[in-house]
Design an enzyme around this catalytic site. Structure first.
Site, PDB file in Angstrom:
ATOM      1  N   GLU A 181      12.635   3.072   1.407  1.00  0.00           N
ATOM      2  CA  GLU A 181      11.726   3.331   2.448  1.00  0.00           C
ATOM      3  C   GLU A 181      12.588   3.241   3.912  1.00  0.00           C
ATOM      4  O   GLU A 181      12.060   3.010   4.803  1.00  0.00           O
ATOM      5  CB  GLU A 181      10.640   2.663   2.583  1.00  0.00           C
ATOM      6  CG  GLU A 181       9.491   2.592   1.466  1.00  0.00           C
ATOM      7  CD  GLU A 181       9.099   3.959   0.902  1.00  0.00           C
ATOM      8  OE1 GLU A 181       8.604   4.646   1.876  1.00  0.00           O
ATOM      9  OE2 GLU A 181       8.838   4.322  -0.281  1.00  0.00           O
TER      10      GLU A 181
ATOM     11  N   PHE B 215       0.806  -1.083   0.015  1.00  0.00           N
ATOM     12  CA  PHE B 215      -0.049   0.085  -0.059  1.00  0.00           C
ATOM     13  C   PHE B 215       0.991   1.251   0.111  1.00  0.00           C
ATOM     14  O   PHE B 215       1.793   1.403   0.821  1.00  0.00           O
ATOM     15  CB  PHE B 215      -0.916  -0.013   1.309  1.00  0.00           C
ATOM     16  CG  PHE B 215      -1.796   1.384   1.126  1.00  0.00           C
ATOM     17  CD1 PHE B 215      -2.769   1.242   0.418  1.00  0.00           C
ATOM     18  CD2 PHE B 215      -1.343   2.032   2.247  1.00  0.00           C
ATOM     19  CE1 PHE B 215      -3.635   2.521   0.402  1.00  0.00           C
ATOM     20  CE2 PHE B 215      -2.621   3.305   2.368  1.00  0.00           C
ATOM     21  CZ  PHE B 215      -3.612   3.410   1.537  1.00  0.00           C
TER      22      PHE B 215
ATOM     23  N   TYR C 141       0.782   5.638   0.337  1.00  0.00           N
ATOM     24  CA  TYR C 141      -0.028   6.548   0.637  1.00  0.00           C
ATOM     25  C   TYR C 141       1.043   7.918   0.207  1.00  0.00           C
ATOM     26  O   TYR C 141       0.193   8.858   0.543  1.00  0.00           O
ATOM     27  CB  TYR C 141      -0.361   6.308   2.045  1.00  0.00           C
ATOM     28  CG  TYR C 141       0.539   6.297   2.969  1.00  0.00           C
ATOM     29  CD1 TYR C 141       1.484   7.359   3.633  1.00  0.00           C
ATOM     30  CD2 TYR C 141       1.278   5.165   3.392  1.00  0.00           C
ATOM     31  CE1 TYR C 141       2.406   7.121   4.491  1.00  0.00           C
ATOM     32  CE2 TYR C 141       2.113   4.602   4.157  1.00  0.00           C
ATOM     33  CZ  TYR C 141       2.685   5.844   4.797  1.00  0.00           C
ATOM     34  OH  TYR C 141       3.887   5.687   5.889  1.00  0.00           O
ATOM     35  N   GLY C 142       2.245   7.727  -0.073  1.00  0.00           N
ATOM     36  CA  GLY C 142       2.916   9.096  -0.384  1.00  0.00           C
ATOM     37  C   GLY C 142       3.415   8.784  -1.968  1.00  0.00           C
ATOM     38  O   GLY C 142       2.590   8.602  -2.834  1.00  0.00           O
ATOM     39  N   SER C 143       4.617   8.860  -2.109  1.00  0.00           N
ATOM     40  CA  SER C 143       5.325   8.951  -3.451  1.00  0.00           C
ATOM     41  C   SER C 143       5.094   7.431  -4.069  1.00  0.00           C
ATOM     42  O   SER C 143       4.657   7.469  -5.401  1.00  0.00           O
ATOM     43  CB  SER C 143       6.731   9.260  -3.428  1.00  0.00           C
ATOM     44  OG  SER C 143       7.203   8.131  -2.697  1.00  0.00           O
TER      45      SER C 143
END
Length: 187
Positions: free
Chosen positions: A86, A6, A8-10
Site C-alpha cells: 500500500e 479494513f 475495500y479494494g484488493s
C-alpha cells in the site's frame, strides 16, 4: 491486543497476510472511488492504472472486509507486507466497522484503513475524478506488474458480489469496460 485492517479494494479478495478472523462490514462517511493512480501494480509510471481509495462523503457507506490479526509476529508481518503493498497510499486512518447486525453500534472500533489523499505533495499518484468513459478506457488499457487494470476492477466487482454488495461506482465502471472489444483501443 488484536489489530484490525479494513480492506475495500484488493484486500477484499487477496489479503496476503495471516489473519484470525474475517468480518464483512462497512465504514461510515466514506465511499469507494477509482481515483488513485497505480504505477507499481496495475499500471506503470508512463501509463498509470486506477485503483480505489476512499473519499470522505457524509452519509455514505463503504462495504468491505476487516481482518483480525492477533499475534505480535503476525501483526509485524502483516504491517511489513501492507507498507510495501500500500506504499502509494499516503495516509492510515482508524475508523469504526459496522455490520448489518449492529448498524448503530460498531462491531469493531479503530480498524486501520489505508487511504490515498488528494494531497499531490504526499500522494503524487492521485488522479482524481474523471468522466466514466475516460476512466473506463484507462482501466481497459492499463497494465502493470500485478496484471491488467481491468482484472483488478473485475476481481473487485466479483469479490463485492460474493459478500452481497453492489457498489454503483464499481458496477458502472465494470459495465463501461465490458463494452470494449478484446482488441486494443488506441490511446
Amino acid at each position: 491486543m488484536a489489530m484490525w485492517v479494513f480492506g475495500y479494494g484488493s484486500l477484499v479478495w487477496n489479503p496476503g497476510f495471516a489473519h484470525d478472523a474475517r468480518l464483512v462490514g462497512f465504514v461510515r462517511d466514506y465511499r469507494r472511488v477509482f481515483y488513485q493512480g497505480s504505477t507499481d501494480h496495475r499500471g506503470t509510471p508512463e501509463f498509470p492504472g486506477r485503483t480505489v481509495t476512499l473519499e470522505h462523503q457524509p452519509g455514505a457507506t463503504c462495504w468491505g472486509v476487516a481482518y483480525k490479526i492477533s499475534t505480535e509476529q503476525d501483526k509485524q508481518t502483516a504491517l511489513e507486507h501492507l507498507e510495501v503493498r500500500e506504499k502509494q497510499y499516503d495516509e492510515k486512518i482508524y475508523l469504526d466497522l459496522y455490520m448489518d447486525s449492529s448498524p448503530k453500534t460498531p462491531a469493531v472500533k479503530n480498524v486501520m484503513v489505508y487511504l490515498a489523499t488528494t494531497n499531490k505533495q504526499s500522494n503524487q499518484n492521485y488522479l482524481g475524478p474523471a468522466p466514466l468513459e475516460e476512466m473506463a478506457k484507462q482501466i481497459y488499457l492499463a497494465e502493470g506488474p500485478s496484471g491488467p487494470n481491468k482484472e483488478y476492477l473485475f476481481k473487485l466487482e466479483d469479490a463485492l458480489n460474493k459478500i452481497g454488495v453492489v457498489d454503483p461506482h464499481v458496477q458502472d465502471l465494470a459495465n463501461a469496460v465490458r463494452k470494449y472489444p478484446d482488441t486494443a483501443v488506441s490511446c
